[in-house]
Design an enzyme around this catalytic site. Structure first.
Site, PDB file in Angstrom:
ATOM      1  N   ARG A 106       0.876  -1.182   0.000  1.00 28.51           N
ATOM      2  CA  ARG A 106       0.000   0.000   0.000  1.00 28.51           C
ATOM      3  C   ARG A 106       0.909   1.227   0.000  1.00 28.51           C
ATOM      4  NH1 ARG A 106      -5.303   1.330   3.578  1.00 28.51           N
ATOM      5  NH2 ARG A 106      -6.065  -0.194   2.081  1.00 28.51           N
ATOM      6  N   HIS A 133      -7.477   0.515  -6.211  1.00 32.06           N
ATOM      7  CA  HIS A 133      -7.661  -0.344  -5.040  1.00 32.06           C
ATOM      8  C   HIS A 133      -8.332  -1.644  -5.523  1.00 32.06           C
ATOM      9  CE1 HIS A 133      -7.825  -1.538  -1.002  1.00 32.06           C
ATOM     10  NE2 HIS A 133      -8.697  -0.689  -0.494  1.00 32.06           N
ATOM     11  N   GLN A 136     -10.090  -4.224  -3.164  1.00 26.95           N
ATOM     12  CA  GLN A 136     -11.388  -3.729  -2.711  1.00 26.95           C
ATOM     13  C   GLN A 136     -12.459  -4.062  -3.747  1.00 26.95           C
ATOM     14  OE1 GLN A 136     -12.201  -1.864   0.286  1.00 26.95           O
ATOM     15  NE2 GLN A 136     -14.193  -2.507  -0.453  1.00 26.95           N
ATOM     16  N   ASP A 227     -17.374   6.556  -1.193  1.00 23.05           N
ATOM     17  CA  ASP A 227     -16.086   6.497  -0.486  1.00 23.05           C
ATOM     18  C   ASP A 227     -15.818   7.906   0.037  1.00 23.05           C
ATOM     19  OD1 ASP A 227     -13.539   5.822   0.432  1.00 23.05           O
ATOM     20  OD2 ASP A 227     -12.602   5.937  -1.545  1.00 23.05           O
ATOM     21  N   CYS A 267     -16.551   1.373   1.055  1.00 17.80           N
ATOM     22  CA  CYS A 267     -15.348   0.553   1.311  1.00 17.80           C
ATOM     23  C   CYS A 267     -14.834   0.713   2.734  1.00 17.80           C
ATOM     24  CB  CYS A 267     -14.265   0.909   0.309  1.00 17.80           C
ATOM     25  SG  CYS A 267     -13.804   2.650   0.362  1.00 17.80           S
ATOM     26  N   ARG A 295     -13.731  -8.847   2.009  1.00 17.30           N
ATOM     27  CA  ARG A 295     -12.309  -8.580   1.739  1.00 17.30           C
ATOM     28  C   ARG A 295     -11.495  -9.840   2.030  1.00 17.30           C
ATOM     29  NH1 ARG A 295     -10.279  -3.475   1.740  1.00 17.30           N
ATOM     30  NH2 ARG A 295      -8.516  -4.561   0.818  1.00 17.30           N
TER      31      ARG A 295
HETATM   32  N1  NVA Z   1     -10.052   6.407  -1.255  1.00 16.64           N
HETATM   33  C1  NVA Z   1      -9.661   6.006   0.073  1.00 16.64           C
HETATM   34  C2  NVA Z   1      -9.872   4.559   0.265  1.00 16.64           C
HETATM   35  C3  NVA Z   1      -9.562   4.036   1.628  1.00 16.64           C
HETATM   36  C4  NVA Z   1      -9.753   2.566   1.758  1.00 16.64           C
HETATM   37  C5  NVA Z   1      -8.212   6.388   0.314  1.00 16.64           C
HETATM   38  O1  NVA Z   1      -7.391   6.205  -0.600  1.00 16.64           O
HETATM   39  O2  NVA Z   1      -7.915   6.876   1.390  1.00 16.64           O
HETATM   40  N1   CP Z   2     -11.275  -0.362   2.674  1.00 22.57           N
HETATM   41  C1   CP Z   2      -9.988  -0.418   3.079  1.00 22.57           C
HETATM   42  O1   CP Z   2      -9.052  -0.637   2.284  1.00 22.57           O
HETATM   43  O2   CP Z   2      -9.828  -0.222   4.403  1.00 22.57           O
HETATM   44  P1   CP Z   2      -8.457  -0.038   5.171  1.00 22.57           P
HETATM   45  O3   CP Z   2      -7.898   1.310   4.783  1.00 22.57           O
HETATM   46  O4   CP Z   2      -8.825  -0.102   6.623  1.00 22.57           O
HETATM   47  O5   CP Z   2      -7.518  -1.128   4.766  1.00 22.57           O
END
Ligand code: NVA
Ligand code: CP
Length: 308
Positions: A106, A133, A136, A227, A267, A295
């Site tokens: 990530r 993502h 997800q 989101d 999500c 997930r």
């Molecule tokens: N769009 C959000 C998703 C978190 C799971 C982010 O990138 O923070």
């Molecule tokens: N939806 C998701 O990816 O959650 P986290 O940021 O908690 O991993």
């Protein structure tokens, strides 16, 4: 023994790294894992986890998925490993390839993930970048599959920021032939290369619609999805985006304009009263916690398709 579920691509960096048949294969396997109808062992296999951003669901679901498969994970915290000191990605990737059987990453720039994959000799999984993502999206479409059985005639409307989550939904939706509508404020449309790629995948090009009108985008929708308005890394844009995204909250009024039995997805994590109201979040239409559970099953399936 050769892995019968092995995917053509070694890595899962983007939703479009798999074919339509392969997404279906992953979703079916996920459902089998969920129903405990299948046993696949990744005994003694190790998944490395590199998280440059916070995570609850992705981190824990990968850990539990590996544990259920008989393997294990190593949490490579950038601040306590040499990654945080700026060791070149190409060096870290080559070293970790000698220890781990796969790596989930990530990070911010998608190009860093691609650089990692270029040097890794083991499968690399996108655990979220600024661009996509894809893990997800697998859980999202598993949740939709459970609800509607068939993807044909499903209309998915995403309301909010054309961000990483929206980009992966578009690509995965294109592979599955699902009608995907994105309703976002002007200037916050999904990535243009992603849109281009999706149009190349879709057999029926009319199935992808990008609009700035949430009210019309929800008409006839079976799935409403949202989101956060400000993603990780955009904390300094929060005040401005909160103003620009007015009118893009999924509230009861918007839900009432969709199909009668429309389900609501998010999500997570969520900011109630920003992108979604508490009433909708907690309503009977919400499948948000099934989605979060999925997930785990989707990633268990993905891992069993990627790791030999
Ligand atoms: N769009 C959000 C998703 C978190 C799971 C982010 O990138 O923070
Ligand atoms: N939806 C998701 O990816 O959650 P986290 O940021 O908690 O991993």
């Amino acid at each position: 023994m050769l892995n019968p579920n092995k995917l053509v691509n070694n890595n899962f960096l983007s939703s479009s790294d798999v074919s339509s048949d392969e997404v279906i294969q992953i979703l079916r396997l996920a459902k089998n894992f969920k129903n405990k109808e299948i046993k696949i062992e990744l005994k003694n296999k190790v998944l490395g986890l590199i998280f440059d951003k916070s995570s609850t669901r992705t981190r824990v679901s990968f850990q539990v998925a590996m544990s259920r498969l008989g393997g294990t994970t190593i949490d490579l915290n950038p601040t306590t490993s040499q990654i945080g000191r700026g060791e070149p990605i190409k060096d870290t990737a080559r070293v970790l390839s000698r220890y781990c059987d796969a790596i989930a990453i990530r990070t911010f720039d998608h190009s860093d993930l691609e650089e990692y994959a270029k040097w890794s000799t083991k499968p690399v999984i996108n655990a979220l970048t600024d661009l996509e993502h894809p893990c997800q999206a697998l859980a999202d479409f598993l949740t939709i599959y459970e609800e509607f059985i068939d993807f044909k005639d499903v209309v998915l409307t995403f309301i909010g920021d054309g961000n990483n989550v929206a980009n992966s939904l578009i690509l995965c939706g294109a592979l599955l032939g699902v009608e995907v509508r994105i309703a976002c404020p002007k200037g916050f449309e999904p990535n243009s290369l992603v849109i281009q790629k999706a149009y190349q995948i879709y057999e029926n090009k009319d199935l992808l619609k990008i609009t700035n009108e949430p009210n019309s985008a929800v008409l006839g929708a079976n799935v409403l999805y949202t989101d956060v308005w400000s993603s990780m890394g955009e904390e300094n844009q929060k005040a401005e985006k909160d103003k620009l995204f007015k009118g893009f909250t999924i509230d009861s009024d918007l839900v009432s304009k969709a199909e009668k039995d429309a389900i609501v997805l998010h999500c997570l994590p969520a900011y109630r009263s920003k992108e979604i109201t508490d009433a909708v979040f907690e309503s009977k239409n919400s499948r948000i916690f099934d989605q979060a559970e999925n997930r785990l099953h989707a990633q268990q399936a993905l891992l069993s398709c990627l790791i030999d």
